[in-house]
Design a protein around this motif. Structure first.
Motif, PDB file in Angstrom:
ATOM      1  N   ASP A 213      45.001  27.726  21.757  1.00 33.12           N
ATOM      2  CA  ASP A 213      46.208  27.042  21.259  1.00 33.12           C
ATOM      3  C   ASP A 213      47.339  27.152  22.273  1.00 33.12           C
ATOM      4  O   ASP A 213      48.019  26.177  22.599  1.00 33.12           O
ATOM      5  CB  ASP A 213      46.699  27.688  19.940  1.00 33.12           C
TER       6      ASP A 213
ATOM      7  N   LEU B 221      46.108  21.848  19.919  1.00 33.55           N
ATOM      8  CA  LEU B 221      44.708  22.096  19.591  1.00 33.55           C
ATOM      9  C   LEU B 221      44.583  22.124  18.085  1.00 33.55           C
ATOM     10  O   LEU B 221      45.143  23.015  17.448  1.00 33.55           O
ATOM     11  CB  LEU B 221      44.276  23.444  20.198  1.00 33.55           C
ATOM     12  N   ASP B 222      43.917  21.145  17.526  1.00 33.62           N
ATOM     13  CA  ASP B 222      43.722  21.121  16.080  1.00 33.62           C
ATOM     14  C   ASP B 222      42.319  21.615  15.750  1.00 33.62           C
ATOM     15  O   ASP B 222      41.346  21.185  16.380  1.00 33.62           O
ATOM     16  CB  ASP B 222      43.898  19.698  15.545  1.00 33.62           C
TER      17      ASP B 222
ATOM     18  N   ASP C  73      50.228  18.501  18.229  1.00 34.93           N
ATOM     19  CA  ASP C  73      49.368  19.609  17.798  1.00 34.93           C
ATOM     20  C   ASP C  73      48.407  19.778  18.979  1.00 34.93           C
ATOM     21  O   ASP C  73      47.441  19.021  19.110  1.00 34.93           O
ATOM     22  CB  ASP C  73      48.618  19.240  16.514  1.00 34.93           C
TER      23      ASP C  73
ATOM     24  N   GLU D 195      53.327  22.418  17.639  1.00 35.45           N
ATOM     25  CA  GLU D 195      52.961  23.335  16.560  1.00 35.45           C
ATOM     26  C   GLU D 195      53.176  24.781  16.998  1.00 35.45           C
ATOM     27  O   GLU D 195      53.484  25.647  16.186  1.00 35.45           O
ATOM     28  CB  GLU D 195      51.491  23.131  16.173  1.00 35.45           C
ATOM     29  N   GLU D 196      53.027  25.026  18.286  1.00 36.84           N
ATOM     30  CA  GLU D 196      53.064  26.401  18.782  1.00 36.84           C
ATOM     31  C   GLU D 196      54.471  26.881  19.126  1.00 36.84           C
ATOM     32  O   GLU D 196      54.642  27.979  19.636  1.00 36.84           O
ATOM     33  CB  GLU D 196      52.146  26.539  20.015  1.00 36.84           C
TER      34      GLU D 196
HETATM   35 MG   LIG Z   1      46.840  23.346  16.134  1.00 36.60          MG
END
Ligand SMILES: [Mg+2]
Ligand SMILES: O=P(O)(O)OC[C@H]1O[C@](O)(COP(=O)(O)O)[C@@H](O)[C@@H]1O
Ligand SMILES: [Mg+2]
Length: 339
Positions: free
Chosen positions: A62, A105-106, A103, A84-85
Motif C-alpha cells: 500500500d 492498492l485496492d 486508492d 487512501e494512505e
Molecule cells: Mg487500498
C-alpha cells in the motif's frame, strides 16, 4: 493484422492534462505489475507497516504504491493529491490544473493469495481549495480509471464518453487498446456480497439476498450464482465483463454504519465507469454520482452492476415492512418480474 493503438495514441487529441496523468499512472502501474508478479520473491508485500487514518491495516505494498504514484504525478499537472494512505490532501504542483484521488492498492490483503488486486483513480478539475476539490458530487469527475493486476494487467478508462480497455503488453511495457467500448450485459444471474455479514444487514438487503438464494422457488423466479473475491476492482471487472450485481451495504457492526468502502477514491470513480458502461451505481437507493462526501475518507454503502438489478435493490427499500419480512414468496409486487 493492424496493431491496436497504444494508450498514448488513444489519448491523442484529448485534454492534455488528463492524458499526462493517465500516462503517468500507466507507467507506475506497469512497474507495480512487475513487482506484484514476483510475489514472495520480492519479500512479503502484505507485511503490516502501520494503520491508515481510518484504522485500516496498511501493508508494505500500500505504502510503496502510494509513494510511487505521488512521485510520478509530482512533475505533472496535478495540483491536489488525495490518497487512501494519507490523512490530508497534498499539494503536488502549484501550477497544476487537476485534483487526483487514488486508492493506490485496492484489495492488498489478497496479494499473498495471488488473487487479483487493483488501483483506482478519480480525476477532477482542481478548485482553489484542496479539500473542496474532492468534497463534491462524483458526477463532476473529468475522468476515472482502474488498473487490475490479474492474469492480465489491464486499465479501464473513461473520460465521459464510454469505457475503453487497455491491456499491458509486458514485452514492450505498453498498454494497448483491447476491443471497442465496454458495455455491461443487462442479462446476468450473479450477485456478489460478503454473506458472512447477513445477520447484520438491514431488512431490505436481507430480503433481496433471500430472494436471490430462493432462486426459482422465490419471487425472482430464476436461479442465481454467488461470487465474492473481496477485491473491489476484481469484482468490478467481472461485472463490467459479464454483468451481475455487487453489494457492500451498511450493517450493524460498529464502524460499518456507512458500509466499508470509501466514497471519494473507491465508489465515485467506479460508479463513473459503471454508468459509462451502461450500468448503474447507488448507495442502495441514491445515485452514487449525486452523493457529496462529508469528509475526505467518508465511507458509503455501495451497490452497482446491471441496471435492472440495481433498480430492484432500490425498490426493496421502499417496500412496506410486511413485504420484506423473511418469508419467501411473500413479495407479491415482484412476482414474475425477473431481473
Ligand atoms: Mg487500498
Ligand atoms: O473483507 P471484506 O469486509 O469483505 O471487505 C472487502 C473489501 O475491502 C476492500 O479490500 C477495501 O479496499 P482496500 O484494500 O483498499 O482497503 C475491497 O477491495 C473489498 O471489496
Ligand atoms: Mg480499496
Amino acid at each position: 493484422m493492424n496493431e491496436p493503438p497504444t494508450l498514448a495514441r488513444h489519448l491523442d487529441g484529448q485534454r492534455e492534462d488528463i492524458a499526462k496523468v493517465v500516462i503517468a499512472v500507466a507507467e507506475v502501474a506497469a512497474q507495480l505489475s512487475a513487482a506484484i508478479s514476483l510475489g514472495p520473491l520480492r519479500g512479503s508485500m502484505s507485511q503490516a507497516v502501520g494503520r491508515n487514518t481510518d484504522g485500516d491495516r496498511q501493508t508494505r505494498l500500500d505504502v510503496l504504491a502510494d509513494e510511487a504514484f505521488a512521485g510520478a504525478l509530482q512533475d505533472g499537472p496535478v495540483l491536489w493529491y488525495l490518497s487512501e494512505e494519507r490523512e490530508t490532501v497534498a499539494m503536488l504542483n502549484w501550477e497544476g490544473s487537476l485534483a487526483v484521488a487514488i486508492d493506490p492498492l485496492d484489495g492488498s490483503s489478497n496479494i499473498d493469495a495471488n488473487v487479483s488486486i487493483g488501483t483506482i483513480v478519480s480525476i477532477y478539475d482542481a478548485l482553489p481549495d484542496g479539500d473542496e476539490s474532492f468534497l463534491r458530487p462524483g458526477r463532476e469527475q473529468a475522468a476515472a480509471l482502474y488498473v487490475i493486476y490479474g492474469p492480465q494487467t489491464a486499465m479501464m478508462l473513461t473520460t465521459g464518453a464510454g469505457v475503453s480497455m487497455f491491456v499491458l503488453d509486458r514485452a514492450h511495457g505498453e498498454f494497448l487498446r483491447a476491443g471497442q467500448l465496454y458495455t455491461i450485459p443487462a442479462e446476468a444471474t450473479e450477485f456478489a456480497i460478503n454473506a458472512s455479514n447477513y445477520r447484520h444487514w438491514a431488512p431490505p438487503i436481507k430480503a433481496y439476498i433471500d430472494d436471490c438464494l430462493a432462486g426459482t422457488d422465490g419471487p425472482a423466479g430464476r436461479n442465481f450464482n454467488m461470487r465474492w473475491i473481496a477485491s473491489l476492482v476484481a469484482e468490478t471487472h467481472r461485472i463490467l465483463s459479464r454483468g451481475g450485481i455487487f453489494l457492500y451495504p451498511a450493517d450493524a457492526r460498529p464502524g460499518y454504519e456507512e458500509g466499508r468502502l470509501r466514497l471519494v477514491y473507491e465508489c465515485a470513480p467506479l460508479a463513473f465507469l459503471v454508468e459509462q458502461a451502461g450500468g448503474a451505481a447507488t448507495d442502495g437507493e441514491t445515485r452514487m454520482l449525486d452523493m457529496t462526501p462529508r469528509s475526505l475518507h467518508a465511507r458509503t454503502p455501495f451497490v452497482f452492476g446491471s441496471r435492472d438489478k440495481v433498480a430492484r435493490v432500490a425498490a426493496y427499500h421502499s417496500l412496506p415492512a410486511a413485504e420484506i419480512a423473511p418469508l419467501f414468496g411473500q413479495r407479491g409486487l415482484f412476482k414474475g418480474a425477473a431481473s
